[in-house]
Design an enzyme around this catalytic site. Structure first.
Site, mmCIF file in Angstrom:
data_model
loop_
_atom_site.group_PDB
_atom_site.id
_atom_site.type_symbol
_atom_site.label_atom_id
_atom_site.label_comp_id
_atom_site.label_asym_id
_atom_site.label_seq_id
_atom_site.Cartn_x
_atom_site.Cartn_y
_atom_site.Cartn_z
ATOM 1 N N TRP A 1 45.976 6.240 22.968
ATOM 2 C CA TRP A 1 45.167 5.473 22.014
ATOM 3 C C TRP A 1 46.003 4.383 21.350
ATOM 4 C CZ3 TRP A 1 42.906 7.646 16.817
ATOM 5 C CH2 TRP A 1 41.899 6.797 16.355
ATOM 6 N N HIS B 1 59.121 7.665 24.212
ATOM 7 C CA HIS B 1 59.033 9.002 23.615
ATOM 8 C C HIS B 1 60.392 9.417 23.028
ATOM 9 C CE1 HIS B 1 54.993 9.993 24.676
ATOM 10 N NE2 HIS B 1 55.185 10.212 25.946
ATOM 11 N N SER C 1 47.177 20.280 22.691
ATOM 12 C CA SER C 1 47.047 19.159 23.622
ATOM 13 C C SER C 1 48.148 19.208 24.679
ATOM 14 C CB SER C 1 47.104 17.835 22.851
ATOM 15 O OG SER C 1 46.947 16.750 23.726
ATOM 16 N N LYS D 1 39.820 15.806 24.726
ATOM 17 C CA LYS D 1 38.798 15.865 23.673
ATOM 18 C C LYS D 1 38.999 14.811 22.595
ATOM 19 C CE LYS D 1 37.572 20.770 24.000
ATOM 20 N NZ LYS D 1 37.524 22.058 23.276
#
Length: 326
Positions: A73, A134, A164, A289
């Site tokens: 996102w 990351h 997740s 989700k």
């Protein structure tokens, strides 16, 4: 030259083999403790190449995150903001035909192979360059930490992050490295053993830097972004000092950006329903989700108590806290 690179590869391989290792959440099963974080072996060489060879430019923009904290996102939103002048049309936007991970690369992944070619391609990217990482803040290349380039960091409450991650790494596990059970993975996670973890030191590294250098690091929480996207996307636009803010229609533009990057919209795009990233991860696995508080359907009372205590202990006194949406 080939002999020198072979020698370097052998040295890196010997270093990798000398490091402490453990099973944890991450691609490939085992993780190695390197520079105080758990490094997945598939990108170990890329991390070293990134640290040694990457030259940041002052107008670079990095999106940084702990895995499974809203990376996809954030990549999408930042790509639209940074490239608004190049791609002003929301009807024919690259995000409609490419996955965010194809548009915004991780240098620590791509620099694992074809180093010279990848360095050239990175240096030839149109500016401002937008990249992702990351890596924990202390392990970033010095050229990033010492330049004027900007970093937008996103984190997520540690309960949802774990769920997740477990769902994601279970889906991409293989016969050669079978997935950990939920309980096994939870114990590892509580001990910080997850790719690029411990999660608490990852968050705190960027959190502390955002307080010390607010012009350098913008710190976002996934939950805040979900609850008031307009406010936090405006913060991103102001932080990056992009021209979107000029003119009376800036709020409309920001609402269009948010709509383009909506989880449901991206999940529904054909480009994100099939195909793979890095020849390993199916694109559809990046869109599960996208909800807050789904962890309540997974955790036992004793697990909730254990992780709550760890959060309190690790983040105590930092000013960083999470509302748990149970």
């Amino acid at each position: 030259m080939a002999m020198a690179s072979d020698k370097q590869a052998n040295e890196e391989n010997e270093l990798l083999l000398s490091l402490p290792k453990d099973r944890g959440l991450g691609r490939g099963g085992y993780l190695h403790l390197f520079q105080d974080f758990w490094c997945p072996p598939f990108c170990f060489q890329g991390v070293i190449n990134f640290q040694n060879h990457f030259l940041a430019k002052d107008n670079d923009v990095f999106v940084a995150s702990f895995p499974k904290s809203g990376t996809t996102w954030l990549k999408a939103l930042t790509f639209v903001i940074v490239n608004h002048q190049r791609f002003p049309s929301f009807e024919h936007h690259p995000l409609l035909s490419s996955n965010p991970h194809e548009l915004v690369s991780f240098p620590e992944f791509i620099l694992s192979h074809n180093l010279d070619d990848q360095i050239i391609s990175l240096s030839n990217m149109s500016e401002p360059r937008l990249l992702a990482t990351h890596l924990p803040f202390p392990s970033l290349p010095e050229s990033i930490t010492k330049s004027n380039c900007k970093i937008i960091y996103i984190c997520r409450n540690p309960f949802d992050t774990f769920v997740s991650a477990w769902e994601f790494f279970t889906k991409i596990s293989s016969v050669s490295s079978p997935a950990l059970t939920f309980e096994e993975a939870f114990e590892k996670y509580c001990n910080g053993i997850m790719g690029f973890g411990p999660w608490w030191s990852h968050m705190l590294g960027y959190w502390n830097e955002s307080i010390t250098r607010p012009n350098k690091v913008l710190f976002l929480k996934y939950e805040d972004l979900k609850e008031d996207a307009v406010f936090h996307v405006k913060r991103m636009v102001e932080f990056l000092d992009t021209p979107i803010t000029q003119g009376e229609d800036s709020t409309a533009v920001i609402e269009n950006i948010i709509n383009l990057c909506r989880f449901e919209k991206m999940k529904d795009l054909e480009v994100n329903k099939s195909g793979v990233i890095d020849n390993i991860v199916e694109k559809k696995n990046f869109f599960r989700k996208g909800k807050i508080g789904d962890w309540i359907n997974y955790f036992s009372p004793s697990m909730i108590e254990k992780l709550s205590k760890i959060i309190e202990e690790k983040l105590s006194g930092s000013g960083l806290s999470f509302k748990l949406h149970s």
